[in-house]
Design a protein around this motif. Sequence first.
Motif, PDB file in Angstrom:
ATOM      1  N   TYR A 138     -54.453 118.924 -61.571  1.00  0.00           N
ATOM      2  CA  TYR A 138     -53.916 118.918 -60.031  1.00  0.00           C
ATOM      3  C   TYR A 138     -54.565 118.169 -59.086  1.00  0.00           C
ATOM      4  O   TYR A 138     -54.164 117.628 -58.078  1.00  0.00           O
ATOM      5  CB  TYR A 138     -53.377 120.447 -59.605  1.00  0.00           C
ATOM      6  N   LEU A 139     -55.766 117.879 -59.406  1.00  0.00           N
ATOM      7  CA  LEU A 139     -56.947 117.102 -58.329  1.00  0.00           C
ATOM      8  C   LEU A 139     -56.309 115.808 -58.569  1.00  0.00           C
ATOM      9  O   LEU A 139     -56.218 114.947 -57.812  1.00  0.00           O
ATOM     10  CB  LEU A 139     -58.289 117.314 -58.936  1.00  0.00           C
ATOM     11  N   VAL A 140     -56.217 115.215 -59.834  1.00  0.00           N
ATOM     12  CA  VAL A 140     -55.947 113.707 -60.144  1.00  0.00           C
ATOM     13  C   VAL A 140     -54.337 113.585 -59.617  1.00  0.00           C
ATOM     14  O   VAL A 140     -54.360 112.893 -58.858  1.00  0.00           O
ATOM     15  CB  VAL A 140     -55.895 113.472 -61.776  1.00  0.00           C
ATOM     16  N   LYS A 141     -53.497 114.709 -59.895  1.00  0.00           N
ATOM     17  CA  LYS A 141     -52.233 114.417 -59.270  1.00  0.00           C
ATOM     18  C   LYS A 141     -52.167 114.312 -57.852  1.00  0.00           C
ATOM     19  O   LYS A 141     -51.423 113.584 -57.173  1.00  0.00           O
ATOM     20  CB  LYS A 141     -51.359 115.741 -59.690  1.00  0.00           C
ATOM     21  N   TRP A 142     -52.951 115.417 -57.181  1.00  0.00           N
ATOM     22  CA  TRP A 142     -53.061 115.131 -55.701  1.00  0.00           C
ATOM     23  C   TRP A 142     -53.659 113.874 -55.228  1.00  0.00           C
ATOM     24  O   TRP A 142     -53.297 113.273 -54.337  1.00  0.00           O
ATOM     25  CB  TRP A 142     -54.055 116.236 -55.369  1.00  0.00           C
ATOM     26  N   TYR A 143     -54.846 113.411 -56.030  1.00  0.00           N
ATOM     27  CA  TYR A 143     -55.225 112.105 -55.531  1.00  0.00           C
ATOM     28  C   TYR A 143     -54.276 110.906 -55.832  1.00  0.00           C
ATOM     29  O   TYR A 143     -54.145 110.065 -54.970  1.00  0.00           O
ATOM     30  CB  TYR A 143     -56.663 111.783 -56.521  1.00  0.00           C
ATOM     31  N   LEU A 144     -53.501 111.134 -56.887  1.00  0.00           N
ATOM     32  CA  LEU A 144     -52.274 109.865 -56.928  1.00  0.00           C
ATOM     33  C   LEU A 144     -51.368 109.946 -55.894  1.00  0.00           C
ATOM     34  O   LEU A 144     -50.948 108.899 -55.350  1.00  0.00           O
ATOM     35  CB  LEU A 144     -52.023 109.913 -58.448  1.00  0.00           C
ATOM     36  N   ASP A 145     -50.973 111.062 -55.465  1.00  0.00           N
ATOM     37  CA  ASP A 145     -49.892 111.242 -54.420  1.00  0.00           C
ATOM     38  C   ASP A 145     -50.386 110.751 -53.055  1.00  0.00           C
ATOM     39  O   ASP A 145     -49.626 110.505 -52.407  1.00  0.00           O
ATOM     40  CB  ASP A 145     -49.427 112.511 -54.309  1.00  0.00           C
ATOM     41  N   ASN A 146     -51.527 110.845 -53.090  1.00  0.00           N
ATOM     42  CA  ASN A 146     -52.348 110.546 -51.609  1.00  0.00           C
ATOM     43  C   ASN A 146     -52.963 109.246 -51.513  1.00  0.00           C
ATOM     44  O   ASN A 146     -53.538 109.034 -50.233  1.00  0.00           O
ATOM     45  CB  ASN A 146     -53.183 111.868 -51.127  1.00  0.00           C
ATOM     46  N   ASN A 147     -52.988 108.321 -52.650  1.00  0.00           N
ATOM     47  CA  ASN A 147     -53.801 106.999 -52.556  1.00  0.00           C
ATOM     48  C   ASN A 147     -53.084 106.363 -53.092  1.00  0.00           C
ATOM     49  O   ASN A 147     -52.102 106.387 -54.261  1.00  0.00           O
ATOM     50  CB  ASN A 147     -55.222 107.223 -53.146  1.00  0.00           C
ATOM     51  N   ASP A 148     -53.148 104.858 -52.915  1.00  0.00           N
ATOM     52  CA  ASP A 148     -52.608 103.872 -53.097  1.00  0.00           C
ATOM     53  C   ASP A 148     -53.471 103.138 -54.615  1.00  0.00           C
ATOM     54  O   ASP A 148     -53.921 101.978 -54.392  1.00  0.00           O
ATOM     55  CB  ASP A 148     -52.187 102.837 -52.492  1.00  0.00           C
ATOM     56  N   ASN A 149     -53.529 103.825 -55.470  1.00  0.00           N
ATOM     57  CA  ASN A 149     -54.234 103.461 -56.724  1.00  0.00           C
ATOM     58  C   ASN A 149     -53.472 103.145 -57.916  1.00  0.00           C
ATOM     59  O   ASN A 149     -52.501 104.422 -58.136  1.00  0.00           O
ATOM     60  CB  ASN A 149     -55.524 104.390 -57.164  1.00  0.00           C
ATOM     61  N   SER A 150     -53.599 102.555 -58.498  1.00  0.00           N
ATOM     62  CA  SER A 150     -52.783 102.351 -60.214  1.00  0.00           C
ATOM     63  C   SER A 150     -53.754 103.278 -61.137  1.00  0.00           C
ATOM     64  O   SER A 150     -54.724 103.724 -60.482  1.00  0.00           O
ATOM     65  CB  SER A 150     -52.596 100.948 -60.428  1.00  0.00           C
ATOM     66  N   ILE A 151     -52.954 103.494 -62.094  1.00  0.00           N
ATOM     67  CA  ILE A 151     -53.824 104.346 -63.331  1.00  0.00           C
ATOM     68  C   ILE A 151     -55.236 103.573 -63.611  1.00  0.00           C
ATOM     69  O   ILE A 151     -56.072 104.298 -63.881  1.00  0.00           O
ATOM     70  CB  ILE A 151     -52.983 104.698 -64.278  1.00  0.00           C
ATOM     71  N   LYS A 152     -54.938 102.197 -63.613  1.00  0.00           N
ATOM     72  CA  LYS A 152     -55.974 101.394 -64.188  1.00  0.00           C
ATOM     73  C   LYS A 152     -57.147 101.571 -63.228  1.00  0.00           C
ATOM     74  O   LYS A 152     -58.411 101.579 -63.449  1.00  0.00           O
ATOM     75  CB  LYS A 152     -55.633 100.126 -64.104  1.00  0.00           C
ATOM     76  N   GLN A 153     -56.702 101.532 -61.828  1.00  0.00           N
ATOM     77  CA  GLN A 153     -57.914 101.622 -60.726  1.00  0.00           C
ATOM     78  C   GLN A 153     -58.563 102.862 -60.838  1.00  0.00           C
ATOM     79  O   GLN A 153     -59.766 103.139 -60.545  1.00  0.00           O
ATOM     80  CB  GLN A 153     -57.240 101.164 -59.331  1.00  0.00           C
TER      81      GLN A 153
END
Length: 66
Positions: free
Chosen positions: A40-55
């Motif tokens: 859930y921490l990673v999911k939240w981060y992805l939902d709230n930031n413009d980073n690709s999986i690679k980044q």
Amino acid sequence: MWEEAFKQQIKFKGEQTDLYMFGDEEQEIPLWAGYSLGHYLVKWYLDNNDNSIKQLLLLSSEAFLD
């Protein structure tokens, strides 16, 4: 759960983290709690930031805690 249990133990390593990662019935920490929290921490981060999986893979763990 983050504030109550995990955040206070952020510097623990090795066996000290087992009850938080895998759970502990006696201390009422759910099975696989640490893995669920990480998901859930990673999911939240992805939902709230413009980073690709690679980044995301190149970020330090501290980036998730800020």
